[in-house]
Design a protein around this motif. Structure first.
Motif, PDB file in Angstrom:
ATOM      1  N   ILE A  21      -3.474   5.663 -14.418  1.00  0.00           N
ATOM      2  CA  ILE A  21      -2.501   4.600 -14.635  1.00  0.00           C
ATOM      3  C   ILE A  21      -1.429   4.688 -13.556  1.00  0.00           C
ATOM      4  O   ILE A  21      -0.902   5.771 -13.286  1.00  0.00           O
ATOM      5  CB  ILE A  21      -1.857   4.769 -16.036  1.00  0.00           C
ATOM      6  CG1 ILE A  21      -2.910   4.470 -17.085  1.00  0.00           C
ATOM      7  CG2 ILE A  21      -0.648   3.853 -16.201  1.00  0.00           C
ATOM      8  CD1 ILE A  21      -2.558   4.949 -18.446  1.00  0.00           C
ATOM      9  N   GLN A  28       2.340   3.737 -12.264  1.00  0.00           N
ATOM     10  CA  GLN A  28       3.607   3.367 -12.898  1.00  0.00           C
ATOM     11  C   GLN A  28       4.699   3.224 -11.841  1.00  0.00           C
ATOM     12  O   GLN A  28       4.828   4.060 -10.942  1.00  0.00           O
ATOM     13  CB  GLN A  28       4.024   4.434 -13.913  1.00  0.00           C
ATOM     14  CG  GLN A  28       5.303   4.050 -14.643  1.00  0.00           C
ATOM     15  CD  GLN A  28       5.584   4.938 -15.839  1.00  0.00           C
ATOM     16  OE1 GLN A  28       5.351   6.138 -15.781  1.00  0.00           O
ATOM     17  NE2 GLN A  28       6.088   4.347 -16.911  1.00  0.00           N
ATOM     18  N   CYS A  72      -1.044   9.824 -14.677  1.00  0.00           N
ATOM     19  CA  CYS A  72      -0.058   8.806 -14.323  1.00  0.00           C
ATOM     20  C   CYS A  72       0.366   9.028 -12.868  1.00  0.00           C
ATOM     21  O   CYS A  72       0.780  10.122 -12.502  1.00  0.00           O
ATOM     22  CB  CYS A  72       1.130   8.909 -15.266  1.00  0.00           C
ATOM     23  SG  CYS A  72       2.350   7.650 -14.937  1.00  0.00           S
ATOM     24  N   GLU A 109       2.856   7.820  -9.902  1.00  0.00           N
ATOM     25  CA  GLU A 109       4.074   7.027  -9.705  1.00  0.00           C
ATOM     26  C   GLU A 109       4.088   6.375  -8.327  1.00  0.00           C
ATOM     27  O   GLU A 109       3.758   7.010  -7.321  1.00  0.00           O
ATOM     28  CB  GLU A 109       5.287   7.915  -9.881  1.00  0.00           C
ATOM     29  CG  GLU A 109       5.352   8.454 -11.296  1.00  0.00           C
ATOM     30  CD  GLU A 109       6.692   9.035 -11.640  1.00  0.00           C
ATOM     31  OE1 GLU A 109       7.275   9.701 -10.770  1.00  0.00           O
ATOM     32  OE2 GLU A 109       7.139   8.795 -12.773  1.00  0.00           O
ATOM     33  N   THR A 150       3.466  -0.503 -15.900  1.00  0.00           N
ATOM     34  CA  THR A 150       2.256   0.279 -15.659  1.00  0.00           C
ATOM     35  C   THR A 150       1.049  -0.626 -15.397  1.00  0.00           C
ATOM     36  O   THR A 150       1.054  -1.800 -15.767  1.00  0.00           O
ATOM     37  CB  THR A 150       1.912   1.165 -16.875  1.00  0.00           C
ATOM     38  OG1 THR A 150       1.794   0.317 -18.020  1.00  0.00           O
ATOM     39  CG2 THR A 150       2.954   2.217 -17.134  1.00  0.00           C
TER      40      THR A 150
END
Ligand code: GTP
Ligand code: MG
Length: 334
Positions: free
Chosen positions: A46, A48, A87, A89, A114
């Protein structure tokens, strides 16, 4: 500061855990049925948006991002643990493309927003799912499925607040180097700057405001001449432009018009973006000539013109004050 604004990364969802083959083994239940649990799903990757990040620089070193695999199913119908999501970034303003098809997968503009880019694989079914009248003791389960795998292109349109634009050689890189800690290459020939330089300029409040030295625009940039599309793409998301004009050139007015028409020709008409007009290199000019040129520009644009010398550091404080005033005004309006 070298500014990377395009990177390719590989993202891979975790593999689903395998289903389990197991049977109930309990006292007083001589032939327990199948009780193999399902595998846990793999984690997903994911992206973000993180407002603290300014560049895609970190991705120069790490290219592959994998989520955790799911665990295999257990006896007694226990489902395996799900793999953890990974996750990653990215700075606010990152556009995410599938690198192979070129398809835009999403724009991460809001802090915390996200985007799932590689789903984890499903866990395999345990043998309890294969119980039937014909087969009371199924000996097989399904393997977990692999996670999605994708090659992504991340693109960052500069999230600079202030863009410094102008024809090649106007002194844009010199200006950002005296206003901030950025140390771009400066030279007496056009197209010294090929990628935008970012510099953080100290605001009186103590905050940093990001300025971008945009590579020199030239006529035809909106049609892709030179590095045209790239330049204009960077300008799109700035809030305020400093339009720098080389005052020592006899063609100063023409220079102004060229930039203005390039901005206007851009699909989202960048000419309406707030702009401070600045004549540079006043140290190398006769004061009368300077005054005359400033007035000529003011007449053409109906806008006041600031006079500076980036090299001799003349007029920089008034310029910054105008920048802060404009940014505050915009903030109050939004
Ligand atoms: N005399 C004088 N020269 C300047 C001033 N500012 C910049 N220059 C000179 O102008 C030349 C071009 O400066 P740069 O800062 O590289 O110009 P640029 O706009 O970044 O140019 P590109 O990256 O090619 O688009 C250099 O030789 C600088 O020393 C100034 O205030 N006064
Ligand atoms: Mg430059």
């Amino acid at each position: 500061m070298r500014f990377i604004d395009q990177v390719e990364i590989k993202v891979q969802g975790g593999q689903g855990g395998d289903g389990m083959v197991a049977f109930r083994r309990e006292k007083y239940v001589p032939a327990g049925g199948p009780a193999g649990g399902n595998g846990g799903p793999g984690g997903s990757v994911i992206l973000q948006a993180n407002p603290e990040l300014q560049t895609l620089l970190d991705f120069q070193y790490i290219h592959v991002f994998q989520a955790e695999n799911g665990q295999r199913g257990g006896p007694k119908n226990r489902t395996g643990a799900a793999g953890l999501d990974r996750c990653v970034e990215v700075p606010c303003g990152t556009s995410v493309y599938d690198a192979l098809s070129g398809q835009l997968l999403g724009d991460l503009t809001q802090p915390g927003q996200t985007l799932l880019v590689a789903a984890g694989g499903k866990g395999g079914l345990g043998n309890k799912h294969f119980l039937s009248n014909r087969n009371r003791a199924p000996e097989h389960a399904l393997p977990g499925l692999p996670g999605e795998e994708r090659l992504l292109r991340l693109e960052l349109k500069l999230l600079a607040d202030v863009g410094i634009i102008g024809l090649p050689n106007a002194g844009k890189s010199t200006l950002i180097s005296v206003l901030s800690a950025a140390r771009p290459k400066i030279a007496d020939y056009p197209f010294t700057t090929l990628i935008p330089n970012l510099g953080v300029v100290a605001h009186p409040s103590g905050d940093g405001v990001v300025f971008a030295d945009i590579p020199g625009l030239i006529e035809g940039a909106h049609q892709g001449v030179g590095l045209g599309h790239d330049f204009l793409r960077h300008i799109e998301r700035t809030r305020l432009l400093i339009h720098l004009i080389d005052g020592t050139s006899d063609a100063f007015l023409e220079h102004y018009r060229i930039i203005q028409s390039e901005l206007m020709a851009h699909p989202s008409d960048l000419s309406g973006k707030p702009q401070l007009l600045v004549l540079n290199k006043c140290d190398a000019m006769d004061p009368d000539c300077l005054q005359q040129r400033a007035e000529c520009l003011e007449q053409e644009t109906q806008q006041s013109v600031l006079i500076i010398s980036a090299v001799a550091k003349i007029g920089l404080d008034p310029l910054l004050q105008r920048v802060w005033q404009n940014l505050e005004k915009m903030l109050a309006q939004s």
